[in-house]
Design a protein around this motif. Sequence first.
Motif, short mmCIF file in Angstrom:
data_model
loop_
_atom_site.label_atom_id
_atom_site.label_comp_id
_atom_site.label_asym_id
_atom_site.label_seq_id
_atom_site.Cartn_x
_atom_site.Cartn_y
_atom_site.Cartn_z
N ALA A 157 0.83 -1.21 0.00
CA ALA A 157 0.00 0.00 0.00
C ALA A 157 0.86 1.26 0.00
CB ALA A 157 -0.93 -0.02 1.21
N PHE A 158 1.92 1.29 0.82
CA PHE A 158 2.83 2.43 0.84
C PHE A 158 3.53 2.60 -0.50
CE2 PHE A 158 2.61 2.44 5.52
CZ PHE A 158 2.55 3.80 5.73
N GLU A 159 3.86 1.49 -1.12
CA GLU A 159 4.52 1.57 -2.42
C GLU A 159 3.58 2.16 -3.46
OE1 GLU A 159 6.91 -1.38 -5.56
OE2 GLU A 159 6.02 -2.18 -3.71
N ALA A 160 2.28 1.87 -3.32
CA ALA A 160 1.31 2.38 -4.29
C ALA A 160 1.07 3.88 -4.13
CB ALA A 160 -0.01 1.60 -4.15
N ILE A 161 1.07 4.35 -2.85
CA ILE A 161 0.78 5.77 -2.63
C ILE A 161 2.04 6.62 -2.55
CG2 ILE A 161 -1.35 5.19 -1.41
CD1 ILE A 161 0.10 5.83 1.20
N ALA A 162 3.19 6.04 -2.75
CA ALA A 162 4.44 6.79 -2.65
C ALA A 162 4.46 8.05 -3.52
CB ALA A 162 5.62 5.87 -2.99
N PRO A 163 3.95 8.01 -4.76
CA PRO A 163 3.97 9.25 -5.57
C PRO A 163 3.13 10.38 -4.99
CG PRO A 163 3.64 7.30 -6.96
CD PRO A 163 3.48 6.85 -5.53
N LEU A 164 2.13 10.03 -4.15
CA LEU A 164 1.26 11.07 -3.57
C LEU A 164 1.82 11.65 -2.29
CD1 LEU A 164 -2.20 9.29 -4.04
CD2 LEU A 164 -1.15 11.00 -5.51
N LEU A 165 2.81 10.99 -1.69
CA LEU A 165 3.31 11.45 -0.39
C LEU A 165 3.95 12.83 -0.48
CD1 LEU A 165 4.83 8.18 1.12
CD2 LEU A 165 2.65 9.30 1.66
N LYS A 166 4.61 13.14 -1.60
CA LYS A 166 5.25 14.45 -1.71
C LYS A 166 4.20 15.57 -1.71
CE LYS A 166 5.65 14.29 -6.76
NZ LYS A 166 6.59 14.41 -7.90
N TYR A 167 3.03 15.29 -2.31
CA TYR A 167 1.96 16.30 -2.29
C TYR A 167 1.41 16.45 -0.87
CZ TYR A 167 2.12 15.64 -7.35
OH TYR A 167 2.53 15.56 -8.64
N VAL A 168 1.27 15.34 -0.18
CA VAL A 168 0.81 15.41 1.22
C VAL A 168 1.80 16.20 2.06
CG1 VAL A 168 0.30 14.04 3.27
CG2 VAL A 168 -0.44 13.23 1.02
N PHE A 169 3.08 16.03 1.82
CA PHE A 169 4.10 16.76 2.58
C PHE A 169 3.97 18.26 2.36
CE2 PHE A 169 8.27 18.85 2.33
CZ PHE A 169 8.69 18.73 3.64
N TRP A 170 3.85 18.70 1.11
CA TRP A 170 3.76 20.14 0.84
C TRP A 170 2.46 20.74 1.33
CZ3 TRP A 170 7.94 22.59 0.30
CH2 TRP A 170 9.05 22.03 -0.35
N ILE A 171 1.39 19.95 1.29
CA ILE A 171 0.12 20.43 1.87
C ILE A 171 0.27 20.65 3.37
CG2 ILE A 171 -2.26 19.79 2.38
CD1 ILE A 171 -2.35 18.39 -0.35
N GLY A 172 0.96 19.72 4.04
CA GLY A 172 1.21 19.87 5.48
C GLY A 172 2.05 21.11 5.78
N VAL A 173 3.08 21.34 4.94
CA VAL A 173 3.91 22.55 5.13
C VAL A 173 3.08 23.80 4.97
CG1 VAL A 173 5.83 23.86 4.17
CG2 VAL A 173 6.06 21.40 4.48
N ALA A 174 2.20 23.81 3.97
CA ALA A 174 1.34 24.99 3.74
C ALA A 174 0.40 25.23 4.92
CB ALA A 174 0.55 24.81 2.45
N LEU A 175 -0.16 24.16 5.48
CA LEU A 175 -1.06 24.31 6.63
C LEU A 175 -0.32 24.86 7.84
CD1 LEU A 175 -3.18 21.03 6.39
CD2 LEU A 175 -3.92 23.37 5.91
N ILE A 176 0.89 24.37 8.09
CA ILE A 176 1.68 24.88 9.22
C ILE A 176 2.00 26.34 9.04
CG2 ILE A 176 3.89 24.67 10.42
CD1 ILE A 176 3.79 21.67 9.86
N ALA A 177 2.40 26.72 7.81
CA ALA A 177 2.71 28.13 7.54
C ALA A 177 1.48 29.02 7.75
CB ALA A 177 3.24 28.28 6.12
N ALA A 178 0.30 28.51 7.32
CA ALA A 178 -0.93 29.29 7.51
C ALA A 178 -1.25 29.46 8.99
CB ALA A 178 -2.09 28.59 6.79
N LEU A 179 -1.05 28.41 9.78
CA LEU A 179 -1.31 28.50 11.23
C LEU A 179 -0.36 29.48 11.88
CD1 LEU A 179 -1.94 24.74 12.12
CD2 LEU A 179 -3.63 26.59 12.02
N VAL A 180 0.91 29.46 11.49
CA VAL A 180 1.89 30.41 12.06
C VAL A 180 1.51 31.84 11.70
CG1 VAL A 180 4.29 31.15 11.98
CG2 VAL A 180 3.75 28.72 12.13
#
Length: 209
Positions: free
Chosen positions: A49-72
């Motif tokens: 399952a992780f191998e299948a969603i690996a291409p999407l993880l980078k998008y999840v990472f940048w979305i998380g960074v954007a959310l943290i920046a918005a909260l700050v």
Amino acid sequence: MEAGAPVGKAGDPLAAAHAELLRDRGFQFDRTEFKPPEIPEWLKWIAEAFEAIAPLLKYVFWIGVALIAALVLYALVREVLRLRMPAARAKTALAEAVPEWRPDAAAARDLLTAADALAAEGRYAEAAHLILLRSVEDIERRRPRSVRPALTTREIAGLTALPPVARPAFAKIGSVVEASLFGGAPVVAADYAECRRDYEAFALPAGWS
């Protein structure tokens, strides 16, 4: 060891101990082949399952960074607004509190009448002193325990308990009285007139008649 003794005899005890160790079945001297445990099926499924969603993880990472920046950014903006809002409320509260600091009109007129009576007798220093004492009493009545006996008029004029609108008049009257009491400076009619005018401008904005 005796001279000429056979060299082989010195190793006999060691050889006997080694032979005894080999006969002990509690020790294992031969290597056994290691067989790694089989991976459970559920763990294989997670890995797939992780191998299948690996291409999407980078998008999840940048979305998380954007959310943290918005909260700050939100926290910073809220803190800036919080720091600015009390200042605005303080100015409004001060503007509303100024009328409360003005002495009662009737009491102010009685004070000036008593001071004028002293001045009419040429007792200008006493007249100015009377105005100062009544002003200090007014501060103590409105802000109990804010005026200590050891404070000078200059120090009292700088108290936060005294509103800014009253400080200039109090400071001028205090300087005249202190110069007279502690410096021996004479208080003439012009000095008293200035003290009276300063007090009247604060206590009776519409003028006194």
